[in-house]
Design an enzyme around this catalytic site. Structure first.
Site, mmCIF file in Angstrom:
data_model
loop_
_atom_site.group_PDB
_atom_site.id
_atom_site.type_symbol
_atom_site.label_atom_id
_atom_site.label_comp_id
_atom_site.label_asym_id
_atom_site.label_seq_id
_atom_site.Cartn_x
_atom_site.Cartn_y
_atom_site.Cartn_z
ATOM 1 N NE ARG A 179 -2.262 -1.029 3.698
ATOM 2 C CZ ARG A 179 -1.795 -0.173 4.581
ATOM 3 N NH1 ARG A 179 -1.920 1.128 4.395
ATOM 4 N NH2 ARG A 179 -1.230 -0.588 5.685
ATOM 5 C CE1 TYR B 80 1.799 -7.277 -4.063
ATOM 6 C CE2 TYR B 80 1.092 -6.249 -2.024
ATOM 7 C CZ TYR B 80 1.717 -7.288 -2.688
ATOM 8 O OH TYR B 80 2.247 -8.337 -1.984
ATOM 9 N N GLY C 287 -4.270 -3.681 -0.990
ATOM 10 C CA GLY C 287 -5.209 -2.667 -0.530
ATOM 11 C C GLY C 287 -5.364 -1.489 -1.480
ATOM 12 C CE LYS D 88 -6.062 -3.136 4.954
ATOM 13 N NZ LYS D 88 -6.308 -3.624 6.306
ATOM 14 C CG HIS E 121 -7.018 -2.298 10.530
ATOM 15 N ND1 HIS E 121 -5.731 -1.831 10.623
ATOM 16 C CD2 HIS E 121 -6.974 -3.338 9.678
ATOM 17 C CE1 HIS E 121 -4.940 -2.561 9.854
ATOM 18 N NE2 HIS E 121 -5.668 -3.495 9.283
ATOM 19 C CB SER F 113 -0.496 -3.170 8.269
ATOM 20 O OG SER F 113 -1.603 -2.341 8.030
ATOM 21 C CB CYS G 273 1.004 -5.998 14.503
ATOM 22 S SG CYS G 273 2.001 -4.518 14.441
ATOM 23 N N GLY G 274 0.531 -9.293 13.180
ATOM 24 C CA GLY G 274 0.101 -10.640 13.569
ATOM 25 C C GLY G 274 -1.399 -10.813 13.751
ATOM 26 C CE LYS G 275 -5.927 -6.515 11.675
ATOM 27 N NZ LYS G 275 -4.791 -5.660 11.243
ATOM 28 C CG ASP H 284 -7.371 -6.620 7.466
ATOM 29 O OD1 ASP H 284 -6.514 -6.234 8.280
ATOM 30 O OD2 ASP H 284 -7.571 -6.042 6.379
ATOM 31 C CG ASN I 22 3.507 -6.118 2.029
ATOM 32 O OD1 ASN I 22 2.938 -6.614 3.006
ATOM 33 N ND2 ASN I 22 2.874 -5.308 1.196
ATOM 34 C CB SER I 23 5.498 -11.948 -0.760
ATOM 35 O OG SER I 23 6.138 -12.579 0.333
ATOM 36 N NE ARG I 24 0.399 -8.307 2.415
ATOM 37 C CZ ARG I 24 -0.352 -7.640 3.298
ATOM 38 N NH1 ARG I 24 -1.454 -8.153 3.769
ATOM 39 N NH2 ARG I 24 0.040 -6.467 3.730
ATOM 40 N NE ARG J 248 5.720 -5.759 14.523
ATOM 41 C CZ ARG J 248 6.099 -7.010 14.353
ATOM 42 N NH1 ARG J 248 7.257 -7.419 14.840
ATOM 43 N NH2 ARG J 248 5.359 -7.859 13.682
ATOM 44 C CE1 TYR K 259 3.691 -15.880 15.436
ATOM 45 C CE2 TYR K 259 5.522 -16.495 16.863
ATOM 46 C CZ TYR K 259 5.031 -15.794 15.773
ATOM 47 O OH TYR K 259 5.870 -15.017 15.030
ATOM 48 C CG ASN L 254 -0.158 -14.413 21.795
ATOM 49 O OD1 ASN L 254 0.781 -14.338 22.591
ATOM 50 N ND2 ASN L 254 -0.052 -14.024 20.537
#
Ligand code: OXD
Ligand code: MN
Length: 586
Positions: free
Chosen positions: A67, A195, A197, A204, A224, A246, A248-250, A273, A362-364, A395, A488, A491
């Site tokens: 983004r 790409y 978002g 978004k 979000h 973004s 941070c492990g959502k 998300d 930032n590959s998805r 974070r 992980y 948590n």
């Protein structure tokens, strides 16, 4: 008579001049036709169809990998309505600048019209959007990420109640890239990027930026946030929604394999998300997930960090900018085992160790929610799921304890408004600097965030069954620079404490920032955590917090008179509590 949708499609075609217009019906046959076309023109690279059936790799232009917040604008008539945290251009100026880029942009290309529903097809809380795009990859991604085609057209009928989004790849020149949101017209224009978002406008652009504006006007919330259900040993499920910036492990948290599964605690996924939350007649705040897919960051994902996605992504998924092994399987940094032979990097170049990353950071992966073993049986409930806890987090290597609970709703809103996090790869700014990111909405709030805080404050008293508000930080580090908390699946121990707070069963110590667990109130059997590490995880250092409180004060100054008085009051109250706690008691 043309319907409002037909008129907008005609108008968009007059501007962009495609050679062909295709209305997407959302059928499997159509998806297969698109796939074949993308395989022939190189947009898709076929993965190993034995081990990854119906999975494909797409490589985006190397200048288009995340983004781009610098060219994302909120185009309200008045600048103050976009507020100090958004880029702004007036609607006239924005359209004058970007119309020439859209003019003829689809010459020689196919224009796809993709109607979609944000939310379950039969939910009163769902909304219709329509994306026009000249990218077949975007359409294929929408098959996974949204409910597209006939169901959306049926819901819309002849109505004008849809959010139009016009997207063109343009020439992919970063200097001619613009992501424009016109909240007053509920309109989106995006040009120059293919790409994530920037291009999947349902995500978004609509589900957060435009939806947050609509939500304020209509008395609901577009956030979000991931949505999960925590099942307890009696089988009761308590739903929670959590906002983290973004990357941070959502997604990992939303799909968590609970470390306390053998004690009867299990986590169910509703969304990873975005949460649309409405007041329901029974007094609860009900959340739906407007999406149907996960668009998650691949590097770092493995069986230990997210077992469920690793199980889910072996079929009917798209991979973008990851590496490709000799066996034609996707690969990225953090996957278990040694890198396989014959690897190509995300740009399609032969790769060997020491040659830089295989996968773009930032590959998805793009994976249907329903493929996750953790998917909640209620994830598509028309009535949504009732939310009992709202969780903020970020974070932070220092300062913020593992978890704390706010004193009440107003204080909770203040906690969300003071959120901060070290930046990650999901945006193209610098890495690792602390950025203030209230409610993880800085890049996504479609209006002045001062007004957004006021909206949060106004919602509280309207919710009879008010969720408790917590803040978490999985990322605190010790003096040795290592993470103190294993994270992980572990948590869930923090979620269990929250559940017990909701039920009035767990102990907590009152500190100036909120209620922090007592060491004995956390379920810690089965993990090795030293006493000093636990103390550090839960420590609230008044000196650190005075600095934090001063930094937030500076941040709040930006909002001037649009900052609600309640936030100012909470800020002063915190300063007072910190001062009292640092004065030694005689
Ligand atoms: C996302 C993001 O892709 O927040 O979800 O960037
Ligand atoms: Mn996100």
């Amino acid at each position: 008579m043309a319907t409002p949708l037909e008129s907008w499609v005609e108008e968009s075609a007059r501007l962009t001049k495609p050679s062909k217009i295709v209305w997407c019906d959302g059928s499997q046959a159509e998806n297969e036709r698109l796939t074949q076309a993308m395989l022939s023109d190189g947009t898709y690279i076929e993965l190993n169809q034995k081990t990854y059936p119906r999975c494909y790799l797409h490589r985006s232009n190397p200048n288009d990998v995340a983004r781009t917040e610098g060219v994302t604008f909120i185009n309200t008539r008045k600048k103050e309505d976009a507020g100090p945290t958004n880029n702004w251009m007036s609607p006239e100026e924005a359209k004058a600048k970007v119309r020439p880029l859209l003019d003829g942009a689809m010459k020689g290309r196919t224009m796809y019209v993709v109607p979609y529903i944000g939310g379950p097809a039969n939910s009163p809380y769902s909304k219709v959007g329509v994306e026009i795009t000249d990218s077949a990859y975007v359409v294929a991604s929408m098959y996974i990420m949204s409910r597209i085609g006939k169901a959306a057209l049926d819901r819309l009928g002849n109505s004008d109640d849809f959010v139009p989004g016009l997207h063109s790849l343009g020439d992919l020149n970063p200097g001619r890239r613009f992501i424009l949101q016109f909240p007053e017209e509920k309109l989106i224009w995006s040009v120059g990027s293919g790409y994530g978002g920037n291009a999947l406008l349902a995500k978004k652009c609509f589900a957060l930026r435009i939806a947050s504006w609509m939500a304020r006007g209509q008395g609901w919330m577009a956030e979000h946030m991931l949505i999960i259900g925590l099942e307890d040993p009696s089988g009761k499920v308590t739903y929670m929604a959590a906002a983290f910036p973004s990357a941070c492990g959502k997604t990992n948290m939303a799909m968590m394999v609970s470390a306390l599964q053998d004690q009867g605690y299990r986590v169910w996924t509703v969304g990873d998300d975005i949460a649309w939350m409405h007041l329901a007649a029974d007094g609860t705040l009900r959340a739906i997930n407007p999406e149907t897919g996960f668009f998650g960051v691949a590097p770092g994902t493995n069986e230990r960090t997210n077992l469920n996605i690793m199980k889910a992504l072996h079929h009917d998924s798209i991979f973008t900018n990851v590496g490709l092994s000799g066996a034609r399987e996707p690969w990225w940094e953090g996957m278990e085992g040694a890198p396989p032979e014959g690897m190509m990097d995300w740009k399609g170049q032969p790769w060997s160790l020491g040659k830089g990353p295989v996968a773009q950071p930032n590959s998805r992966y793009t994976v249907p929610v329903k493929q996750s073993p953790s998917v909640s049986p209620h994830w598509e409930d028309a009535a949504g799921v009732p939310i009992s806890a709202l969780i903020f987090g970020g974070r932070r290597a220092r300062v913020a304890p593992l978890v704390y609970e706010s004193f009440n709703w107003e204080h909770g809103v203040f906690v969300g408004a003071t959120m901060a996090s070290e930046t990650t790869v999901a945006i193209t700014d610098s890495l690792g600097v602390v950025r203030r990111d209230p409610m993880a909405m800085i890049p996504f709030c479609g209006y002045n965030m001062g007004d957004y805080f006021a909206h949060w404050l106004a919602m509280g008293p309207k919710i009879k069954e008010q969720p408790k508000i917590f803040n978490v930080n999985w990322f605190r580090k010790g003096a040795d620079g290592k993470f103190l908390w294993p994270g992980y699946g572990e948590n869930v121990r923090v979620l269990k404490w929250m559940l017990e707070r909701i039920e009035g069963r767990a102990d907590a110590a009152e500190t100036p920032i909120g209620y922090v667990p007592t060491a004995s109130s956390l379920t810690l059997d089965g993990i090795s955590l030293s006493q000093p590490a636990l103390e550090e995880l839960l420590r609230v250092d008044p000196a650190d917090w005075v600095a934090e409180e001063e930094a937030t004060g500076k941040f709040f100054e930006k909002f001037g008179s649009r900052l609600p008085a309640e936030i100012r009051k909470e800020h002063e109250a915190l300063a007072g509590r910190l001062q009292r706690s640092s004065v030694p008691v005689k």
